[in-house]
Design an enzyme around this catalytic site. Structure first.
Site, PDB file in Angstrom:
ATOM      1  N   ASN A 296      33.924 -68.636  97.736  1.00  0.00           N
ATOM      2  CA  ASN A 296      33.031 -67.474  97.839  1.00  0.00           C
ATOM      3  C   ASN A 296      31.869 -67.672  96.860  1.00  0.00           C
ATOM      4  O   ASN A 296      31.905 -68.590  96.032  1.00  0.00           O
ATOM      5  CB  ASN A 296      33.822 -66.180  97.534  1.00  0.00           C
ATOM      6  CG  ASN A 296      34.371 -66.183  96.121  1.00  0.00           C
ATOM      7  OD1 ASN A 296      33.629 -66.144  95.155  1.00  0.00           O
ATOM      8  ND2 ASN A 296      35.697 -66.279  95.997  1.00  0.00           N
TER       9      ASN A 296
ATOM     10  N   PHE B  27      38.470 -55.652  88.867  1.00  0.00           N
ATOM     11  CA  PHE B  27      37.211 -55.406  89.571  1.00  0.00           C
ATOM     12  C   PHE B  27      37.549 -55.128  91.035  1.00  0.00           C
ATOM     13  O   PHE B  27      38.617 -55.526  91.509  1.00  0.00           O
ATOM     14  CB  PHE B  27      36.293 -56.631  89.489  1.00  0.00           C
ATOM     15  CG  PHE B  27      35.385 -56.621  88.286  1.00  0.00           C
ATOM     16  CD1 PHE B  27      35.902 -56.823  87.020  1.00  0.00           C
ATOM     17  CD2 PHE B  27      34.024 -56.421  88.434  1.00  0.00           C
ATOM     18  CE1 PHE B  27      35.067 -56.817  85.907  1.00  0.00           C
ATOM     19  CE2 PHE B  27      33.178 -56.414  87.325  1.00  0.00           C
ATOM     20  CZ  PHE B  27      33.704 -56.615  86.069  1.00  0.00           C
TER      21      PHE B  27
HETATM   22  O1  PMT Z   1      30.609 -64.036  89.473  1.00  0.00           O
HETATM   23  P1  PMT Z   1      29.364 -63.236  89.819  1.00  0.00           P
HETATM   24  O2  PMT Z   1      28.431 -63.995  90.715  1.00  0.00           O
HETATM   25  O3  PMT Z   1      28.690 -62.690  88.593  1.00  0.00           O
HETATM   26  O4  PMT Z   1      29.820 -61.980  90.707  1.00  0.00           O
HETATM   27  C1  PMT Z   1      30.569 -60.960  90.128  1.00  0.00           C
HETATM   28  C2  PMT Z   1      31.680 -60.476  91.075  1.00  0.00           C
HETATM   29  C3  PMT Z   1      31.094 -59.872  92.331  1.00  0.00           C
HETATM   30  C4  PMT Z   1      32.596 -61.655  91.448  1.00  0.00           C
HETATM   31  C5  PMT Z   1      32.503 -59.408  90.253  1.00  0.00           C
HETATM   32  O5  PMT Z   1      31.663 -58.352  89.903  1.00  0.00           O
HETATM   33  C6  PMT Z   1      33.667 -58.877  91.064  1.00  0.00           C
HETATM   34  O6  PMT Z   1      33.570 -57.927  91.813  1.00  0.00           O
HETATM   35  N1  PMT Z   1      34.854 -59.520  90.880  1.00  0.00           N
HETATM   36  C7  PMT Z   1      36.084 -59.246  91.669  1.00  0.00           C
HETATM   37  C8  PMT Z   1      35.967 -59.874  93.026  1.00  0.00           C
HETATM   38  C9  PMT Z   1      37.227 -59.653  93.862  1.00  0.00           C
HETATM   39  O7  PMT Z   1      37.924 -60.593  94.085  1.00  0.00           O
HETATM   40  O8  PMT Z   1      37.438 -58.404  94.168  1.00  0.00           O
HETATM   41  P2  PMT Z   1      38.729 -57.890  95.069  1.00  0.00           P
HETATM   42  O9  PMT Z   1      38.380 -56.477  95.364  1.00  0.00           O
HETATM   43  O10 PMT Z   1      38.946 -58.825  96.207  1.00  0.00           O
HETATM   44  O11 PMT Z   1      39.952 -58.003  94.068  1.00  0.00           O
HETATM   45  C10 PMT Z   1      40.386 -56.918  93.251  1.00  0.00           C
HETATM   46  C11 PMT Z   1      40.885 -57.409  91.916  1.00  0.00           C
HETATM   47  O12 PMT Z   1      42.080 -58.190  92.104  1.00  0.00           O
HETATM   48  C12 PMT Z   1      39.922 -58.300  91.174  1.00  0.00           C
HETATM   49  O13 PMT Z   1      39.938 -57.964  89.810  1.00  0.00           O
HETATM   50  C13 PMT Z   1      40.466 -59.695  91.404  1.00  0.00           C
HETATM   51  O14 PMT Z   1      40.139 -60.566  90.316  1.00  0.00           O
HETATM   52  C14 PMT Z   1      41.967 -59.433  91.470  1.00  0.00           C
HETATM   53  N2  PMT Z   1      42.703 -60.417  92.288  1.00  0.00           N
HETATM   54  C15 PMT Z   1      42.284 -60.749  93.542  1.00  0.00           C
HETATM   55  C16 PMT Z   1      43.016 -61.658  94.291  1.00  0.00           C
HETATM   56  C17 PMT Z   1      44.185 -62.214  93.721  1.00  0.00           C
HETATM   57  N3  PMT Z   1      44.898 -63.107  94.373  1.00  0.00           N
HETATM   58  N4  PMT Z   1      44.588 -61.832  92.504  1.00  0.00           N
HETATM   59  C18 PMT Z   1      43.901 -60.925  91.784  1.00  0.00           C
HETATM   60  O15 PMT Z   1      44.289 -60.568  90.669  1.00  0.00           O
END
Ligand code: PMT
Length: 401
Positions: free
Chosen positions: A208, A321
């Site tokens: 991504n 996030f």
């Molecule tokens: O890196 P940049 O270009 O500065 O962009 C910043 C960003 C958009 C990446 C950042 O602001 C952001 O939103 N990060 C989280 C992206 C994400 O994966 O969001 P999600 O809604 O899919 O996941 C929710 C949370 O679960 C996140 O904290 C993620 O890190 C966590 N996660 C996701 C998948 C996984 N297998 N395990 C996790 O812990």
């Protein structure tokens, strides 16, 4: 309070230029190194010699001045921690806003990547003029901190808004920007950043556009506030902030392993990384040869890292996030609950300037009690400060409780 800080002080041609002498004196008293940059007109109001004696450094006057080595604006831009322009005339404000670089100060401004503070001083009608106000708006949008002029007696006669604000207030604002905050001293913070790569074969992967900027900004800011920081990052073309322990990973599984390893030794985890939710069920060995039009791909879900570590949370803080494109608050609240987080930082990544790759973000912070705080578009640096301010509040509450 400002020991070790280097301030570039721009002085432009206003009657208030004499107050630059007081500003230099106050900043020097606080331990800052001050390099004064004067415009041609500023010299009509105060002599360079006065500012040279008070600052203890040569005053920089013109890009092509005889005493200046070439490209001095670039070296000052690299060395200084902050540019303060006080007083700032309508002319210099206009040049900054429109990108005109025809003298040392305006050229320096364009070369900078540090905080810029501007303290305007001018006649009340000039200050109120739409041209000036439009330029101020442009500068604010570019995160220039405008120190609003004071209201009172003006040198040109009459009263109104336009006079340079009090020296003490200008100095206070500089301190606010530069003084090291130590609100996280003694804390150990684990931050994740960047994307993960899920390999189809040895060379091709699913990923991504995360650049790591948000997570690196958080790691750098936490370190500045006195925390010991470990940054676990997926592939990113950024240099890790100085003084931060840096762990590089590639895949979601690698991120899971690293977080599991370091989590226990930390007081808080901030998951800014964009971890893949799915990975190929099987990785093809070597390089897959193109043999037919279709490549069937079966994906399986990755381990949810936040959910996994939440089982071993103890009194650690968990901040996640949420990258969303619709029903931002509803979806983020759901993730906050599912992943047992203390805070979730939601960003609407469908909005221009928000989320992946860009230097800016607009965040919505939601806490366990469901309190929603929406913040406007700002630099990722500033967003990191807002998130850590919130985290510091939580640390204090836990301490008090
Ligand atoms: O890196 P940049 O270009 O500065 O962009 C910043 C960003 C958009 C990446 C950042 O602001 C952001 O939103 N990060 C989280 C992206 C994400 O994966 O969001 P999600 O809604 O899919 O996941 C929710 C949370 O679960 C996140 O904290 C993620 O890190 C966590 N996660 C996701 C998948 C996984 N297998 N395990 C996790 O812990």
């Amino acid at each position: 309070m400002l020991a070790g800080k280097h301030i570039a002080l721009g002085v432009s041609g206003s009657i208030a230029a004499y107050k630059a002498a007081l500003i230099v004196r106050e900043l020097k008293k606080l331990g800052a190194q001050v390099t004064v940059v004067m415009t041609r007109h500023a010299k009509e109001f105060i002599t360079p010699l006065t500012l040279e004696v008070l600052s203890g450094e040569p005053v920089l006057l013109d890009t092509f001045g005889q005493q200046l080595p070439r490209l001095q604006h670039i070296s000052l831009a690299e060395q200084a921690d902050l540019l303060l322009v006080a007083p700032a005339t309508a002319n210099i404000i206009g040049k900054f806003a429109q990108g005109i670089a025809d003298d040392f100060l305006s050229t320096l401004y364009l070369a900078l990547k540090i905080p810029v503070l501007v303290a305007p001083a001018m006649n009340k009608n000039m200050w109120a003029h739409p041209a000036v106000q439009d330029n101020i708006k442009i500068l604010k949008e570019r995160w220039v901190d405008i120190i609003a002029p004071g209201v009172g007696e003006l040198a040109c006669g009459g009263e109104g808004a336009g006079r340079l604000t009090e020296v003490s207030m200008i100095v206070e604002r500089v301190i606010k920007h530069l003084a090291a905050k130590a609100g996280l001293a003694g804390k150990k913070i684990l931050v994740t950043a960047g994307p993960t790569r899920e390999y189809i074969d040895q060379l091709r992967f699913i990923s991504n556009p995360s650049s790591g900027k948000m997570g690196y900004a958080l790691a750098g800011e936490a370190q500045k506030r006195g925390a010991e920081v470990t940054l676990i990052s997926g592939p990113a073309s950024l240099s890790p902030p100085d003084g931060v322990r840096f762990i590089e990973i590639d895949t979601a599984y690698g991120m899971y392993q690293a977080v599991s390893k370091y989590f226990k030794a930390h007081d808080a985890l901030i998951m800014a990384a964009a971890v893949a939710d799915y990975t190929p069920a099987k990785q093809i060995k070597g390089k897959f040869k193109k043999s037919s039009q279709e490549l069937p791909l079966s994906l399986v879900s990755t381990t949810d890292i936040l959910t996994q570590v939440s089982h071993k949370k103890g009194d650690r803080l968990l901040i996640g996030f949420a990258a969303e494109v619709e029903d931002i608050i509803k979806n983020a609240k759901q993730k906050l609950k599912q992943k047992k987080l203390d805070l979730i930082v939601a960003n609407d990544v469908s909005r221009p300037g928000v989320g992946f790759e860009v230097d800016t973000n607009a965040i919505t912070i939601i806490d366990k009690a469901g309190v929603v705080e929406e913040h406007p578009l700002m630099s990722k640096q500033k967003a990191a400060q807002v998130i850590l301010d919130k985290m510091e509040c939580l640390c204090e509450q836990e301490h008090a409780g």
